[in-house]
Scaffold this motif. Structure first.
Motif, short mmCIF file in Angstrom:
data_model
loop_
_atom_site.label_atom_id
_atom_site.label_comp_id
_atom_site.label_asym_id
_atom_site.label_seq_id
_atom_site.Cartn_x
_atom_site.Cartn_y
_atom_site.Cartn_z
N ALA A 383 25.47 44.01 10.83
CA ALA A 383 24.35 43.82 11.78
C ALA A 383 24.59 44.04 13.45
N GLU A 384 25.89 43.23 13.66
CA GLU A 384 26.49 43.28 14.93
C GLU A 384 26.92 44.56 15.64
N ALA A 385 27.43 45.55 14.55
CA ALA A 385 27.75 46.71 14.75
C ALA A 385 26.37 47.61 15.09
N GLU A 386 25.47 47.46 14.62
CA GLU A 386 24.40 48.03 14.80
C GLU A 386 23.85 47.58 16.33
N PHE A 387 23.77 46.42 16.60
CA PHE A 387 23.28 45.81 18.03
C PHE A 387 24.27 46.58 18.98
N TRP A 388 25.62 46.69 18.72
CA TRP A 388 26.37 47.56 19.82
C TRP A 388 26.29 48.86 19.99
#
Length: 572
Positions: A383-388
């Motif tokens: 999910a953090e990768a998608e945020f970035w």
């Protein structure tokens, strides 16, 4: 007890026998001779981790017996009253580093308010064998400054002395904070060449640990020092610079971890204030490997955030903004944080209203649900990768605004430093390293939260800097791994799991010829005689530990500044 403890126990017993013999001999003489001026016991062979470092307690120690003097009459002996300190100290002070991972109760903490008070307290501590380990703002993740037997705060010695706009230098007391210095420099249209992600460090501790920002053509912060005042027990107050008669000592003292003396004043070289144009984007490991050398050679500042359990690497680069440049706008925050909000609502339907929560807050709420489950952490990382990916964009601002960034909440951290070629020919060892630690994470199922942060510096000419090199073109990579301390009740379990993670990081560091940031090396990650010996051996390969110890014994013969970490890690 281990071998070192047994050796010290025998040393104490030997000293006691010698003192008893002196007492009996003195008692048989008539009349007894006047007591000579107090003299310290001989220091142990360099390590300072030997006899004096461990048994110089405030009262009742053998070193205290020798320093206070021994008199005898009629077969009895007694101690002269101990010399009182020249200024009051706070007693039994609870101390902690910023993240709360290391805590002690210091028997006393001195806070001198002038150069004379600083010199007086150091002179007194040396005479009586009292510990006064210097502390700044306590930001070191490893608690480098902590010493239960006594400490000395530099908080009151924090003034700006002068700014020389023509020479582009600033002179400050060692207790001045980096943020305070940057604010003062802005008035003169100057700034520091580089600085860390946070700026609340005191300048003394910041430079003594060879802290760093990022940029393969920019050295560690100790290189900014052009002159320094060092107050030592063994040689008094020293004025040091590269041009002075003590040039060699100047280079040793720039990175001394607070063990050679207390830095009371420094002059730093500055540069004209500048504006940065920053770009953030995501890439794959394969693409990064192709472009890595170009990024290091092209941009002033380069930082990578690798996301475990994904193929995503977040690239953050910046360079001096061109006149008239306009930043490409990114997506609004509400769009960027949606992947984290969606996952949190899926995993915890009762999570409540999430509007207004920023990225770091949402990540913490997700991790706290199951912080030691690698499958859960992998979901959060994705999910953090998608945020970035949604955070790709640009910004243009003053360098002080661009270079600082959010470090997240309370955390365990271990950061290394290892060579990775030259600026003209990067070796790609830095890329190999992180790929290898990521494979270890996935193979062993380590609950490794994002990010694995990677930064770079050029070499330092300070012999004890982790980035020390005699070759001007050498570059070094700094890689930090973390685990967030998401809740107090799970803190012990998180610490135990991070120790396993840190041990893998440490073992790989040694394979790549690296060492650790002085504010982050932690003896807890080198438990046991074999692991500790491996750490000491690696330090001896990387640094001239023997030479450093010789300087240390000359400047601090009674080891009033050392603590367990410095004494055990730097054992010749």
């Amino acid at each position: 007890p281990d071998v070192a403890e047994m050796a010290m126990m025998f040393h104490r017993q030997r000293c006691l026998r010698q003192l008893h013999q002196v007492a009996r001999a003195t008692a048989s003489a008539t009349p007894p001779a006047p007591s000579p001026p107090p003299q310290p016991l001989p220091a142990a062979a360099c390590s300072h981790a030997g006899s004096d470092a461990h048994f110089k307690a405030d009262a009742g120690s053998i070193a205290g017996l020798a320093a206070l003097g021994l008199a005898a009459a009629g077969g009895a002996y007694y101690l002269r009253p101990r010399e009182p300190p020249p200024l009051e100290a706070d007693k039994s002070v609870a101390m902690s580093n910023w993240s709360g991972t290391h805590t002690i109760t210091a028997s006393r903490v001195f806070a001198p308010e002038s150069q004379k008070e600083l010199e007086d307290i150091i002179s007194w501590a040396n005479r009586v064998g009292a510990k006064i380990r210097p502390i700044g703002t306590g930001l070191s993740p490893n608690g480098l400054a902590l010493e239960p037997r006594g400490m000395l705060s530099m908080a009151q010695l924090d003034g700006i002395v002068s700014v020389d706009k023509k020479a582009q230098t600033i002179t400050v007391r060692a207790g001045a904070r980096v943020s305070q210095i940057l604010e003062e420099l802005q008035k003169h249209n100057l700034t520091l060449e580089n600085f860390s992600s946070i700026t609340e460090q005191q300048i003394g501790g910041w430079t003594q640990t060879s802290a760093h920002g990022t940029g393969a053509r920019i050295p560690t912060v100790d290189e900014m020092i052009t002159r320094m005042t060092l107050v030592t027990p063994g040689k008094g107050t020293l004025e040091l610079s590269a041009q002075g008669g003590n040039a060699d000592l100047f280079y040793w003292a720039r990175v001394g971890m607070g063990t050679l003396g207390i830095v009371s004043e420094v002059t730093l070289k500055c540069i004209p204030r500048y504006t940065l144009h920053e770009k953030t984007y995501c890439t794959s490991v394969e693409e990064l490997r192709k472009n890595h050398a170009h990024l290091l050679q092209t941009y002033r500042h380069v930082r990578y955030m690798w996301i475990p359990y994904t193929d995503t690497v977040v690239v953050v680069v910046s360079d001096v903004a061109k006149p008239g440049a306009v930043a490409e706008k990114g997506l609004p925050d509400i769009t960027r944080v949606k992947p984290l909000q969606d996952l949190l609502r899926e995993l915890d339907p009762n999570c409540g209203n999430l509007e207004g929560d920023n990225f770091a807050q949402l990540r913490e709420k997700l991790l706290v649900l199951d912080p030691l489950n690698p499958k859960h952490v992998a979901k959060v990382n994705r999910a953090e990768a998608e945020f970035w990916r949604l955070s790709a964009g640009e910004r243009i601002d003053d360098s002080t605004a661009i270079l600082g960034f959010e470090c997240g909440g309370s955390q365990w951290v271990l950061e290394n430093c290892f060579p990775c070629g030259t600026i003209d020919k990067p070796s790609l060892a830095d890329i190999d390293y992180v790929e290898e630690i990521k494979r270890t994470i996935e193979r062993e199922g380590i609950a490794a939260a994002s990010p694995i942060e990677q930064r770079w510096t050029s070499r330092s000419s300070s012999p004890m800097s982790p980035a020390y090199s005699e070759q001007a073109g050498d570059i070094f990579s700094w890689v930090g791994v973390i685990m967030y301390i998401t809740s107090e009740d799970r803190a012990p379990a998180i610490k135990a799991k991070f120790r396993e993670y840190a041990e893998r990081h440490a073992d790989l560091t040694f394979q790549y010829g690296g060492v650790f940031h002085w504010a982050k090396v932690d003896l807890d990650f080198h438990r046991g005689s074999q692991r500790l010996a491996a750490l000491q051996s690696q330090f001896r390969k990387r640094f001239d530990v023997k030479g450093f110890c010789e300087v240390r014994e000359a400047l601090d013969p009674n080891n009033i500044f050392g603590n367990k970490l410095t004494d055990q890690a730097l054992k010749a």
